[in-house]
Design an enzyme around this catalytic site. Structure first.
Site, PDB file in Angstrom:
ATOM      1  N   HIS A  71     -39.877 -48.981   1.253  1.00  0.00           N
ATOM      2  CA  HIS A  71     -40.960 -48.661   0.311  1.00  0.00           C
ATOM      3  C   HIS A  71     -40.551 -47.539  -0.647  1.00  0.00           C
ATOM      4  O   HIS A  71     -41.375 -46.697  -1.016  1.00  0.00           O
ATOM      5  CB  HIS A  71     -42.241 -48.284   1.053  1.00  0.00           C
ATOM      6  CG  HIS A  71     -42.795 -49.388   1.903  1.00  0.00           C
ATOM      7  ND1 HIS A  71     -43.577 -50.398   1.384  1.00  0.00           N
ATOM      8  CD2 HIS A  71     -42.677 -49.652   3.222  1.00  0.00           C
ATOM      9  CE1 HIS A  71     -43.920 -51.226   2.357  1.00  0.00           C
ATOM     10  NE2 HIS A  71     -43.367 -50.805   3.479  1.00  0.00           N
ATOM     11  N   ASN A 131     -49.965 -53.558   3.937  1.00  0.00           N
ATOM     12  CA  ASN A 131     -49.222 -54.335   2.951  1.00  0.00           C
ATOM     13  C   ASN A 131     -50.178 -55.245   2.193  1.00  0.00           C
ATOM     14  O   ASN A 131     -51.380 -55.257   2.450  1.00  0.00           O
ATOM     15  CB  ASN A 131     -48.137 -55.185   3.634  1.00  0.00           C
ATOM     16  CG  ASN A 131     -46.932 -54.375   4.062  1.00  0.00           C
ATOM     17  OD1 ASN A 131     -46.615 -53.352   3.472  1.00  0.00           O
ATOM     18  ND2 ASN A 131     -46.249 -54.830   5.097  1.00  0.00           N
ATOM     19  N   HIS A 149     -44.214 -67.391   9.210  1.00  0.00           N
ATOM     20  CA  HIS A 149     -45.504 -67.195   8.547  1.00  0.00           C
ATOM     21  C   HIS A 149     -45.343 -66.282   7.328  1.00  0.00           C
ATOM     22  O   HIS A 149     -45.769 -66.615   6.218  1.00  0.00           O
ATOM     23  CB  HIS A 149     -46.503 -66.597   9.540  1.00  0.00           C
ATOM     24  CG  HIS A 149     -47.934 -66.868   9.200  1.00  0.00           C
ATOM     25  ND1 HIS A 149     -48.970 -66.532  10.033  1.00  0.00           N
ATOM     26  CD2 HIS A 149     -48.522 -67.433   8.109  1.00  0.00           C
ATOM     27  CE1 HIS A 149     -50.123 -66.894   9.491  1.00  0.00           C
ATOM     28  NE2 HIS A 149     -49.866 -67.428   8.323  1.00  0.00           N
ATOM     29  N   SER A 203     -44.384 -68.075  -1.450  1.00  0.00           N
ATOM     30  CA  SER A 203     -45.486 -68.734  -2.157  1.00  0.00           C
ATOM     31  C   SER A 203     -45.752 -67.990  -3.455  1.00  0.00           C
ATOM     32  O   SER A 203     -45.076 -67.007  -3.783  1.00  0.00           O
ATOM     33  CB  SER A 203     -46.742 -68.740  -1.281  1.00  0.00           C
ATOM     34  OG  SER A 203     -47.315 -67.442  -1.216  1.00  0.00           O
ATOM     35  N   ASN A 243     -54.413 -58.304  -3.011  1.00  0.00           N
ATOM     36  CA  ASN A 243     -55.204 -57.786  -1.904  1.00  0.00           C
ATOM     37  C   ASN A 243     -54.367 -56.820  -1.068  1.00  0.00           C
ATOM     38  O   ASN A 243     -53.139 -56.778  -1.168  1.00  0.00           O
ATOM     39  CB  ASN A 243     -55.692 -58.922  -1.005  1.00  0.00           C
ATOM     40  CG  ASN A 243     -56.702 -59.826  -1.682  1.00  0.00           C
ATOM     41  OD1 ASN A 243     -57.387 -59.416  -2.630  1.00  0.00           O
ATOM     42  ND2 ASN A 243     -56.817 -61.061  -1.208  1.00  0.00           N
ATOM     43  N   LYS A 270     -60.001 -56.541  -0.638  1.00  0.00           N
ATOM     44  CA  LYS A 270     -59.996 -57.651  -1.582  1.00  0.00           C
ATOM     45  C   LYS A 270     -60.074 -57.100  -3.003  1.00  0.00           C
ATOM     46  O   LYS A 270     -60.999 -56.360  -3.342  1.00  0.00           O
ATOM     47  CB  LYS A 270     -61.172 -58.592  -1.317  1.00  0.00           C
ATOM     48  CG  LYS A 270     -61.147 -59.255   0.057  1.00  0.00           C
ATOM     49  CD  LYS A 270     -60.016 -60.255   0.172  1.00  0.00           C
ATOM     50  CE  LYS A 270     -60.086 -61.023   1.489  1.00  0.00           C
ATOM     51  NZ  LYS A 270     -58.980 -61.996   1.617  1.00  0.00           N
ATOM     52  N   HIS A 310     -60.888 -66.677   9.618  1.00  0.00           N
ATOM     53  CA  HIS A 310     -62.129 -66.128   9.062  1.00  0.00           C
ATOM     54  C   HIS A 310     -63.353 -66.904   9.524  1.00  0.00           C
ATOM     55  O   HIS A 310     -64.449 -66.340   9.605  1.00  0.00           O
ATOM     56  CB  HIS A 310     -62.049 -66.114   7.532  1.00  0.00           C
ATOM     57  CG  HIS A 310     -61.086 -65.103   7.005  1.00  0.00           C
ATOM     58  ND1 HIS A 310     -60.987 -64.771   5.666  1.00  0.00           N
ATOM     59  CD2 HIS A 310     -60.157 -64.337   7.640  1.00  0.00           C
ATOM     60  CE1 HIS A 310     -60.051 -63.854   5.500  1.00  0.00           C
ATOM     61  NE2 HIS A 310     -59.530 -63.588   6.680  1.00  0.00           N
ATOM     62  N   LYS A 311     -63.177 -68.178   9.825  1.00  0.00           N
ATOM     63  CA  LYS A 311     -64.337 -68.970  10.252  1.00  0.00           C
ATOM     64  C   LYS A 311     -64.836 -68.521  11.624  1.00  0.00           C
ATOM     65  O   LYS A 311     -66.026 -68.648  11.938  1.00  0.00           O
ATOM     66  CB  LYS A 311     -63.998 -70.463  10.268  1.00  0.00           C
ATOM     67  CG  LYS A 311     -62.919 -70.881  11.254  1.00  0.00           C
ATOM     68  CD  LYS A 311     -62.644 -72.378  11.159  1.00  0.00           C
ATOM     69  CE  LYS A 311     -61.516 -72.810  12.092  1.00  0.00           C
ATOM     70  NZ  LYS A 311     -61.815 -72.561  13.506  1.00  0.00           N
TER      71      LYS A 311
END
Length: 527
Positions: free
Chosen positions: A75, A148, A194, A201, A213, A237, A305-306
């Site tokens: 960092h 992060n 992951h 992406s 975020n 967020k 989250h669900k």
């Protein structure tokens, strides 16, 4: 035109304008002595040798020789700002920390955004996770939420962290970034799938710091006023909306404006366009943790989250730029072990490792009294303890107060209500291998459910475009891991690699066995 530049470019101009009515200060040495001539060194005659008695020169050079402090080992490249946090929703049923004690409460904070692997002068637009660290100056001391821009990480065991970082930095002989090192480590540690998928992406290259975020990433423990505890994850967020850079734009900016993220943040704040984020928490009871299908303390996984919905907490607003970068950004030190009562660590192995590593590196980089540096000082509370002396102690060193405990002279005493939550822990002491934990289920959901077709295409192109520079045997190991996630994932990457490998055949290489003895050169294709 020079008269209509952005605030960052015009910083010197604005500084002069703000002092327009003031006379220039008298130039002095570091000791405060006035300087009569700062342009000409003292010599014996116009062509003679220098004199050691020229203290104006020696004072200047001696300080210049010591200007640089050790760079952060990770960092290193970053941007910072100051802000406030305001509580908008009541979470006191989960947490007794005073920072959350009532709606409308504001707490001053400092924030630092950063890349991870690059050096201090590296570009802001590289594909790399971004650090998102927040320092809350609370009346119960500092709370550092050191996260992060991703909710997961590459590894779950802190013992691997030095090797992981070594693999992302420069080759020890060539001093070049080495795709072999990166992909060899990732392919040997499938728990990285992951984070690697997230990294390659679209979100792997955020458009500056304002449009991403932030996540505490780890699992923490919250304790309420009744002593009841739950596990928690923190999420920031962005209120500006997610924006990412294309590969092409990122490459262009790395050449044209490598400080793009720093400049964008500074100018936004300077023009009153204050960036903000909304803080949420996820909560999991101890009972839910016992029945969770994965290890709830595994940093390579998320909480769906669900099942564990986001609970709004408050708003973070950045409204002041640093007055001086070195004083307020380079010297700022974030430490996950700084937690006020009501916020505690969980058994997360990575978090447990960071509790030691972060303050340890600060003591190396800034000195043992780094918490006396103004930007790190818990100025909203009174520090009273039995720590004394050390290099660069710049306070009164707590005067004549006793420096031992216990004592009979009314020195600082414990506050029983600050005791940590009592938790049960049992098991056999050992070194437990978690390599074969489920490393693909959540990555499969990310690939098939979170990403759309265009995003999957770009993900595979980004991975293949980077993996192509690694040796073939490393490519094969990596592709196998992607195949384990989903055949479509692995097949797309392999198809792209086949094209790259035809276009650019691999050259001869030298390999070394584990004990270092030399093997003959082989073609990469034969490995």
């Amino acid at each position: 035109m020079a008269d209509s530049r952005d605030p960052a470019s015009d910083q010197m101009k604005h500084w002069k304008e703000e002092r327009a009515a003031q006379k220039p200060d008298v130039l002095t040495t570091a000791g405060g002595n006035p300087v009569g001539d700062k342009l000409n060194i003292m010599t014996v005659g116009p062509r003679g040798p220098l004199l050691v008695q020229d203290v104006v020169f020696t004072d200047e050079m001696a300080h210049f020789d010591r200007e640089r402090i050790p760079e952060r080992v990770v960092h290193a490249k970053g941007a910072g700002a100051f802000a406030y946090f305001e509580v908008t929703h009541d979470i006191t049923k989960y947490c007794k920390a005073k920072v959350f004690e009532h709606i409308g409460k504001k707490t001053p904070i400092a924030v630092r955004f950063s890349t991870v692997a690059g050096e201090s002068g590296s570009a802001d637009t590289v594909r790399d996770p971004r650090g998102f660290a927040v320092k809350f100056y609370t009346e119960e001391g500092i709370w550092d939420l050191v996260g992060n821009n991703t909710p997961i990480f590459f590894i779950r065991d802190a013992l691997l962290f030095p090797s992981f970082i070594h693999s992302q930095k420069r080759n020890p002989q060539t001093h070049l970034k080495d795709p072999d090192m990166m992909w060899d480590f990732w392919s040997l540690r499938p728990e990285s799938l992951h984070q690697v998928s997230f990294l390659f992406s679209d979100r792997g290259i955020p458009d500056g710091h304002r449009h991403m975020n932030g996540y505490g990433s780890h699992t923490f423990k919250l304790v309420n006023g009744s002593g009841e505890a739950v596990y928690c994850k923190f999420h920031y967020k962005t209120d500006q909306g997610i924006k990412n850079l294309s590969v092409e734009d990122a490459a262009r900016l790395s050449q044209e404006d490598p400080d793009y993220g720093l400049r964008d943040l500074f100018n936004a704040i300077a023009t009153g366009n204050y960036p903000s984020w909304t803080l949420y928490i996820q909560v999991m009871t101890f009972q839910q943790a016992q029945s969770f299908p994965f290890n709830p303390f595994d940093l390579t996984k998320i909480w769906p989250h669900k099942d564990y919905p986001l609970i709004p907490v408050g708003k973070l607003v950045l409204n002041r730029n640093p007055v001086n970068y070195f004083a307020e950004v380079e010297q700022i030190a974030f430490d996950p072990s700084n937690m006020p009562p009501g916020i505690e660590p969980s058994p997360d192995k990575m978090l447990q490792g960071r509790l030691f590593a972060y303050p340890d590196t600060h003591r190396h980089r800034l000195g043992p009294n780094y918490l006396q540096i103004p930007v790190n000082c818990p100025y909203r509370t009174r520090v009273a303890n039995y720590q004394r002396d050390g290099p660069m102690c710049v306070t009164d060193n707590q005067g004549g107060a006793p420096n031992y405990y216990p004592n009979s002279f009314s020195a600082p005493v414990e506050q029983r209500q600050a005791l940590e939550h009592t938790s049960r822990c049992s098991g056999d002491v050992g070194r437990y291998n978690s390599t074969d934990d489920d490393n693909v289920t959540q990555v499969r959901a990310f690939y098939t459910q979170v990403l759309n077709e265009e995003q999957r295409r770009r993900l595979c192109e980004n991975i293949a475009g980077h993996l192509k520079d690694a040796q073939l045997f490393i490519q094969k190991k990596a592709v196998k891991n992607f195949m384990d996630v989903h055949p479509d994932y692995g097949n797309r990457i392999q198809t792209l690699l086949d094209k790259y490998n035809v276009e650019k055949p691999k050259n001869a290489i030298h390999t070394f066995v584990q004990d270092g003895s030399h093997l003959s050169a082989k073609e990469k294709a034969n490995l």
